[in-house]
Each structure stands twice: as C-alpha cells, then as structure tokens.
Write an enzyme that holds these catalytic residues in place. Structure first.
Site, PDB file in Angstrom:
ATOM      1  N   LYS A 116       0.805  -1.228   0.000  1.00 54.35           N
ATOM      2  CA  LYS A 116       0.000   0.000   0.000  1.00 54.35           C
ATOM      3  C   LYS A 116       0.833   1.270   0.000  1.00 54.35           C
ATOM      4  O   LYS A 116       0.441   2.265  -0.601  1.00 54.35           O
ATOM      5  CB  LYS A 116      -0.970  -0.024   1.165  1.00 54.35           C
ATOM      6  CG  LYS A 116      -2.000  -1.136   0.998  1.00 54.35           C
ATOM      7  CD  LYS A 116      -3.040  -1.113   2.077  1.00 54.35           C
ATOM      8  CE  LYS A 116      -3.975  -2.292   1.865  1.00 54.35           C
ATOM      9  NZ  LYS A 116      -5.083  -2.304   2.798  1.00 54.35           N
ATOM     10  N   GLY A 164      -7.984  -7.521   4.414  1.00 56.78           N
ATOM     11  CA  GLY A 164      -9.059  -8.059   5.257  1.00 56.78           C
ATOM     12  C   GLY A 164      -9.359  -7.201   6.475  1.00 56.78           C
ATOM     13  O   GLY A 164      -9.885  -7.687   7.470  1.00 56.78           O
ATOM     14  N   GLU A 200      -3.127   7.887   7.729  1.00 56.22           N
ATOM     15  CA  GLU A 200      -3.891   8.761   6.846  1.00 56.22           C
ATOM     16  C   GLU A 200      -5.100   9.322   7.567  1.00 56.22           C
ATOM     17  O   GLU A 200      -5.461   8.875   8.652  1.00 56.22           O
ATOM     18  CB  GLU A 200      -4.278   8.030   5.542  1.00 56.22           C
ATOM     19  CG  GLU A 200      -5.187   6.851   5.708  1.00 56.22           C
ATOM     20  CD  GLU A 200      -5.347   6.017   4.427  1.00 56.22           C
ATOM     21  OE1 GLU A 200      -4.452   6.001   3.555  1.00 56.22           O
ATOM     22  OE2 GLU A 200      -6.385   5.349   4.319  1.00 56.22           O
ATOM     23  N   LYS A 201      -5.708  10.302   6.949  1.00 56.37           N
ATOM     24  CA  LYS A 201      -6.911  10.931   7.491  1.00 56.37           C
ATOM     25  C   LYS A 201      -8.012   9.879   7.586  1.00 56.37           C
ATOM     26  O   LYS A 201      -8.162   9.052   6.687  1.00 56.37           O
ATOM     27  CB  LYS A 201      -7.325  12.062   6.540  1.00 56.37           C
ATOM     28  CG  LYS A 201      -8.570  12.800   6.933  1.00 56.37           C
ATOM     29  CD  LYS A 201      -8.311  13.771   8.065  1.00 56.37           C
ATOM     30  CE  LYS A 201      -9.616  14.371   8.586  1.00 56.37           C
ATOM     31  NZ  LYS A 201      -9.428  14.913   9.952  1.00 56.37           N
ATOM     32  N   LEU A 203     -11.925   9.122   7.489  1.00 55.55           N
ATOM     33  CA  LEU A 203     -13.199   9.713   7.066  1.00 55.55           C
ATOM     34  C   LEU A 203     -14.341   9.097   7.858  1.00 55.55           C
ATOM     35  O   LEU A 203     -14.533   7.885   7.820  1.00 55.55           O
ATOM     36  CB  LEU A 203     -13.455   9.416   5.584  1.00 55.55           C
ATOM     37  CG  LEU A 203     -12.743  10.226   4.523  1.00 55.55           C
ATOM     38  CD1 LEU A 203     -13.289   9.835   3.153  1.00 55.55           C
ATOM     39  CD2 LEU A 203     -12.931  11.713   4.749  1.00 55.55           C
ATOM     40  N   HIS A 208     -18.229   4.037  -0.599  1.00 55.41           N
ATOM     41  CA  HIS A 208     -17.199   3.229  -1.256  1.00 55.41           C
ATOM     42  C   HIS A 208     -17.411   3.324  -2.764  1.00 55.41           C
ATOM     43  O   HIS A 208     -18.475   2.962  -3.279  1.00 55.41           O
ATOM     44  CB  HIS A 208     -17.302   1.780  -0.788  1.00 55.41           C
ATOM     45  CG  HIS A 208     -16.304   0.869  -1.447  1.00 55.41           C
ATOM     46  ND1 HIS A 208     -15.187   0.382  -0.807  1.00 55.41           N
ATOM     47  CD2 HIS A 208     -16.242   0.382  -2.709  1.00 55.41           C
ATOM     48  CE1 HIS A 208     -14.501  -0.367  -1.643  1.00 55.41           C
ATOM     49  NE2 HIS A 208     -15.118  -0.385  -2.813  1.00 55.41           N
ATOM     50  N   GLU A 288      -7.006   1.306  -1.948  1.00 56.55           N
ATOM     51  CA  GLU A 288      -6.059   0.261  -2.357  1.00 56.55           C
ATOM     52  C   GLU A 288      -6.419  -0.201  -3.761  1.00 56.55           C
ATOM     53  O   GLU A 288      -7.453   0.170  -4.308  1.00 56.55           O
ATOM     54  CB  GLU A 288      -6.114  -0.922  -1.386  1.00 56.55           C
ATOM     55  CG  GLU A 288      -7.459  -1.625  -1.377  1.00 56.55           C
ATOM     56  CD  GLU A 288      -7.448  -2.922  -0.583  1.00 56.55           C
ATOM     57  OE1 GLU A 288      -6.368  -3.492  -0.368  1.00 56.55           O
ATOM     58  OE2 GLU A 288      -8.537  -3.377  -0.202  1.00 56.55           O
ATOM     59  N   ARG A 292      -6.950  -8.329  -9.181  1.00 47.18           N
ATOM     60  CA  ARG A 292      -7.619  -9.556  -9.647  1.00 47.18           C
ATOM     61  C   ARG A 292      -9.006  -9.185 -10.140  1.00 47.18           C
ATOM     62  O   ARG A 292      -9.439  -8.049  -9.982  1.00 47.18           O
ATOM     63  CB  ARG A 292      -7.772 -10.519  -8.471  1.00 47.18           C
ATOM     64  CG  ARG A 292      -8.458  -9.810  -7.323  1.00 47.18           C
ATOM     65  CD  ARG A 292      -8.817 -10.708  -6.186  1.00 47.18           C
ATOM     66  NE  ARG A 292      -9.025  -9.971  -4.962  1.00 47.18           N
ATOM     67  CZ  ARG A 292     -10.109  -9.292  -4.635  1.00 47.18           C
ATOM     68  NH1 ARG A 292     -11.139  -9.264  -5.448  1.00 47.18           N
ATOM     69  NH2 ARG A 292     -10.202  -8.629  -3.508  1.00 47.18           N
ATOM     70  N   ARG A 338     -25.307 -10.117  -3.267  1.00 47.81           N
ATOM     71  CA  ARG A 338     -24.565 -11.336  -2.905  1.00 47.81           C
ATOM     72  C   ARG A 338     -25.493 -12.217  -2.068  1.00 47.81           C
ATOM     73  O   ARG A 338     -25.889 -11.840  -0.965  1.00 47.81           O
ATOM     74  CB  ARG A 338     -23.321 -10.981  -2.098  1.00 47.81           C
ATOM     75  CG  ARG A 338     -22.348 -10.137  -2.880  1.00 47.81           C
ATOM     76  CD  ARG A 338     -21.028 -10.051  -2.137  1.00 47.81           C
ATOM     77  NE  ARG A 338     -20.124  -9.143  -2.814  1.00 47.81           N
ATOM     78  CZ  ARG A 338     -18.814  -9.096  -2.578  1.00 47.81           C
ATOM     79  NH1 ARG A 338     -18.271  -9.901  -1.686  1.00 47.81           N
ATOM     80  NH2 ARG A 338     -18.049  -8.227  -3.227  1.00 47.81           N
TER      81      ARG A 338
HETATM   82  P1  ADP Z   1      -8.039  -3.934   3.612  1.00 53.87           P
HETATM   83  O1  ADP Z   1      -7.052  -4.217   2.516  1.00 53.87           O
HETATM   84  O2  ADP Z   1      -7.626  -4.484   4.928  1.00 53.87           O
HETATM   85  O3  ADP Z   1      -9.447  -4.272   3.213  1.00 53.87           O
HETATM   86  P2  ADP Z   1      -8.620  -1.106   3.074  1.00 53.87           P
HETATM   87  O4  ADP Z   1      -7.602  -0.049   2.914  1.00 53.87           O
HETATM   88  O5  ADP Z   1      -9.342  -1.550   1.850  1.00 53.87           O
HETATM   89  O6  ADP Z   1      -7.957  -2.349   3.837  1.00 53.87           O
HETATM   90  O7  ADP Z   1      -9.680  -0.641   4.136  1.00 53.87           O
HETATM   91  C1  ADP Z   1     -10.714  -1.492   4.608  1.00 53.87           C
HETATM   92  C2  ADP Z   1     -11.883  -0.687   5.137  1.00 53.87           C
HETATM   93  O8  ADP Z   1     -11.507   0.122   6.266  1.00 53.87           O
HETATM   94  C3  ADP Z   1     -12.455   0.308   4.140  1.00 53.87           C
HETATM   95  O9  ADP Z   1     -13.396  -0.283   3.270  1.00 53.87           O
HETATM   96  C4  ADP Z   1     -13.076   1.345   5.051  1.00 53.87           C
HETATM   97  O10 ADP Z   1     -14.355   0.904   5.494  1.00 53.87           O
HETATM   98  C5  ADP Z   1     -12.140   1.381   6.230  1.00 53.87           C
HETATM   99  N1  ADP Z   1     -11.115   2.434   6.034  1.00 53.87           N
HETATM  100  C6  ADP Z   1      -9.861   2.276   5.574  1.00 53.87           C
HETATM  101  N2  ADP Z   1      -9.204   3.450   5.502  1.00 53.87           N
HETATM  102  C7  ADP Z   1     -10.077   4.391   5.919  1.00 53.87           C
HETATM  103  C8  ADP Z   1     -10.017   5.831   6.078  1.00 53.87           C
HETATM  104  N3  ADP Z   1      -8.913   6.524   5.805  1.00 53.87           N
HETATM  105  N4  ADP Z   1     -11.119   6.461   6.526  1.00 53.87           N
HETATM  106  C9  ADP Z   1     -12.247   5.766   6.832  1.00 53.87           C
HETATM  107  N5  ADP Z   1     -12.375   4.436   6.708  1.00 53.87           N
HETATM  108  C10 ADP Z   1     -11.308   3.747   6.259  1.00 53.87           C
END
Ligand code: ADP
Length: 448
Positions: A116, A164, A200-201, A203, A208, A288, A292, A338
C-alpha cells in the site's frame, strides 16, 4: 490463444471462468478439495483433479499441488479467480517459472500495487487522488504525531501489507495514536510479516467508490467506469451498483481516468479495481488496488457490455485490448446482490447444509451467477456466498423495482440467506435516495 486453462478456484467464479473459456474454445481443468467432491461446476469442466482435503490450506492454497495438477492435465495457463491465491505474487511467479501463463498481472506489478505504501507513491505520480497522511511508512513517531496534527484527528493507522481490514487503528488524539502505531506494527508483523504501517486521514462519513480497470501487455489501459459498494457489513460488501448514483459526471471522469493511468504506470495487465472512499463533498481518496477480477465484476459487464473475464484471458495470452476508452459507453444501471448462506435474523450465522428449495428468478435483465442447485450441500469450509443476482435496467429506479421483483421470486430453503435483508434495504429511504454511506447497513441492523 490458450488450449487448456487450469482454474485454481471453486464455486461460482470457477463456473464463470469455465463459461468464458467454453465460448472461446478453451478447455478447462478444475482443481477441487474433497469437500467439493461432486460440486456442480466440476461437471462443466473438461477435467477435474482433486488436490486435497477440505481446509483451504491443504488444497486451494497448496501451490505445489496446483502446479502438479497443471502439469498432469497439460494446462498452458492458470486462472486464480478471486480470493485464495489470486493476490499472491509468489504464486504468480511460480506459475511463470513452471511454464504456465498466470491469468492476471505480472508478479512485479502485483507486488508493486499490493504494497500500500508503494501503491500510494505511484498513485500520487499518476494523479490518482490519495488520502492526506504520511509520505511512506512511519519511521519516526514524532513525525507521525506532527502529520496527524497537520491533517487533523481522527486519523487511521494502516498496515502497508494489510488486507481483510486487519492491522488498522483509528486514533482520536495523540495518546491513542502513539499506542495505536505500536499495536498496528505488531499486528501487521504477525499477520503479514511486514511491520510497515502508515497514517492517513480517517473519514467518518464516506461512500465506497471503485473503478474497474483493465490493461494489456502493450502499455494500454482503460477503465470501465465505477461501482458503488457502500452497502457493507463488517467491511464485507452486500449490494454493489454501477454507475455510482448522484456523482458529478466531471469528477467521476477525472477519477476513473486517473485509475487507468495508475495501472498503465504499473505496467499492469489484466483486470484490477482501484478502490476509493468518497466524502460528502465528492472528494476521492484511494484506499487500495485489488489486483484480480472481483466478485462484483458482472455489474460493470452489464452496463458496458464488456466481458471482463474473457478480456482478462485475451490479454494474458498477449492480445491487445480489443477496445479503447472511447469505445466504452455506459448503458443503464445494474445492481448485484450477494446471496450469502447466512441468517440475517440471527447475527448472520453461517448456514451450511443441504439445499432443498432453489427457485431462481428470471425475466429481462436478470443474471444469476451461481453453482447451486437442488440437492447441493453447502460445505462449511468456505465463503458463505452461494450466488450473485445481477439485475440490469434502464435507470436506477427501474433497477430497484426489477430487483425487488427478482428477490421476491427467488426461493431458497431450508437454509437462510441474505435475500430478506436486501428486500428491506431496497425499501430503505437512505438507499433509494442514495444518501447512504458505508456504515448505514450496520446502523440499521443495530436499530432493527
Ligand atoms: P483492507 O485491505 O484491509 O481491506 P482497506 O484499505 O481496503 O484495507 O480498508 C478497509 C476498510 O476500512 C475500508 O473499506 C473502510 O471501510 C475502512 N477504512 C480504511 N481506511 C479508511 C479511512 N482513511 N477512513 C475511513 N475508513 C477507512
């Protein structure tokens, strides 16, 4: 083109890949675990080979057994599907080194985007919007504290090698940030063998938003527009739709193009998804990249008319992408539900067991991707998803109406599924007016 593709997966996605290959005149080999013996999708493959017992770690995750099956079955390529080994760069490399084309990105592109911190760096160069936060991994705690002060609390500490939803910590103040970084580092080291964490910030209110992209080995990449997957529970997507409702078309075009640029710079071939969170003022922040094909790819297929799985196979075989960005047009609205073997009335308790009733819906605009039929026994070993209902209609309103009809027709028993939850959500004003966010399902479930 390939003659024989080995599918290192199971269930609906194995069937989806078999169907794609069949239309292309390609034979298929399915590997399976003994828990999947007699699985309906196996009948559709040219050949099937048992590679071990039920637990994934002894079968679907056993690289050497999959490679041995590819050798025995004379495959020339391997399709990983989603989950299991699909985002394992080591597996992609072993496939290549063993003389099998991996249907997906090169191990180099996968590693680059799968890390990441590195992905965020490349995204910045590509003009893909990212979260404000630390430049790279956190090295100096005082520097992290300063960054948090600059961007403002709350912030989130995340693992560079994460997945995850693990290894994440939300911090509301300096004290919780300091302890959160330490905890996240330990968790990340234990879970992913990589202690690098970044900040990071955070939210509080977001939707999504994700962009489907696809690239070839000749430097071309296009996007197939976006999906909104804000209907989630515990970070698991339940309903996805395309396009994302109510998003400013100009902002959407910019973010979709930037996602295509990111994978072009990564020299990425195959299908990928660039995931973002969108804030209430429609600013986007990259989460991210999933390297795939995704569960929810059919809704992008519905609105663009592109077969994403077949295109992925073509580009893996070295073909040039058969379309340019100008060829991609959005037609109507699509939603995916789903169908999980879980009881929403009992805290989503998993429902393994015999399917005695299975009455699928039909009619215009209805697609059902499922490996299930009457007499099928849902094994307890794997993901609870037993099918995906995909509904396509000219507008979002028509799509909601058509979906309600299809969900009403769909009868599954005696095991419980998530169908009643979707019937409820489609009548929920927050969803119908598209004023929802990634936490609305959880809030509704608590409120009952
Ligand atoms: P992973 O690869 O573990 O799934 P992600 O970066 O996709 O990690 O984040 C998973 C979930 O965590 C996101 O779908 C969101 O709900 C929450 N999340 C991640 N980063 C943030 C953020 N900066 N602000 C708010 N929610 C976040």
């Amino acid at each position: 083109m390939f003659k024989r593709v080995l599918i290192a997966n199971r269930g609906e996605i194995a069937l989806r890949i078999i169907r794609a290959c069949r239309e292309m005149g390609i034979e298929t080999i399915c590997v399976y675990s003994s828990a999947d013996e007699g699985g309906p999708w196996l009948e559709q493959a040219t050949q099937s080979i048992c590679i071990g017992p039920g637990p994934s770690k002894d079968s679907y995750l056993r690289i050497e057994r999959i490679i041995a099956a590819a050798e025995v079955g004379h495959a020339d390529a391997i399709h990983p599907g989603y989950g299991f080994l699909s985002e394992n760069a080591h597996f992609a490399e072993v496939c290549r080194d063993s003389g099998f084309e991996f249907i997906g990105p090169s191990p180099e592109a996968m590693s680059l985007l799968g890390d990441k911190v590195n992905c965020k760096r490349l995204a910045k160069q590509a003009g893909t919007p990212i979260f404000p936060g630390t430049e790279g991994g956190i090295e100096d705690m005082d520097e992290a504290v300063q960054v948090a002060k600059d961007i403002g609390y709350p912030v989130i500490v995340k693992a560079s090698g994460g997945g995850g939803g693990r290894g994440m910590r939300i911090a509301q103040d300096e004290a919780s940030l300091r302890s959160g970084v330490e905890q996240a580092r330990q968790e990340a080291q234990a879970a992913f063998g990589n202690p690098v964490v970044y900040l990071e910030k955070y939210l509080e209110f977001a939707r999504h938003f994700e962009v489907q992209v696809i690239g070839d080995k000749h430097g071309n990449a296009v996007h197939l527009y976006e999906r909104d997957c804000s209907s989630q529970r515990r970070h698991q997507k339940l309903i996805e739709e395309a396009p994302a409702p109510g998003v400013d078309p100009a902002k959407r075009d910019v973010v979709c193009s930037s996602a295509a640029e990111l994978i072009r710079r990564a020299k990425y071939s195959g299908a990928a998804t660039v995931e973002f969170l969108m804030d209430p003022t429609q600013h986007f922040f990259m989460l991210e990249v999933n390297t795939r094909v995704q569960v929810e790819h059919p809704i992008s297929e519905a609105i663009t008319g592109v077969d994403i799985v077949q295109t992925g196979i073509r580009v893996a075989a070295g073909e040039v992408l058969p379309y340019t960005q100008a060829d991609i047009k959005v037609n109507g609205h699509a939603m995916e539900f789903r169908i999980n073997a879980e009881d929403p009335a009992r805290n989503f308790m998993p429902q393994a067991g015999l399917i005695e009733t299975w009455v699928p819906p039909g009619g215009p605009g209805i697609r059902l991707d499922s490996h299930v039929r009457v007499g099928y026994r849902v094994p307890p070993n794997y993901d609870s998803m037993i099918g995906k209902l995909i509904v396509h209609a000219p507008t979002r309103e028509a799509c909601i109406r058509r979906s309600l009809g299809a969900l009403g027709e769909f009868k599954v028993g005696p095991i419980k599924t998530t169908i009643p939850l979707y019937q409820r959500l489609l009548n929920e004003p927050m969803f119908t007016s598209a004023s929802h966010d990634i936490k609305y399902v959880e809030r509704l479930l608590v409120a009952k």
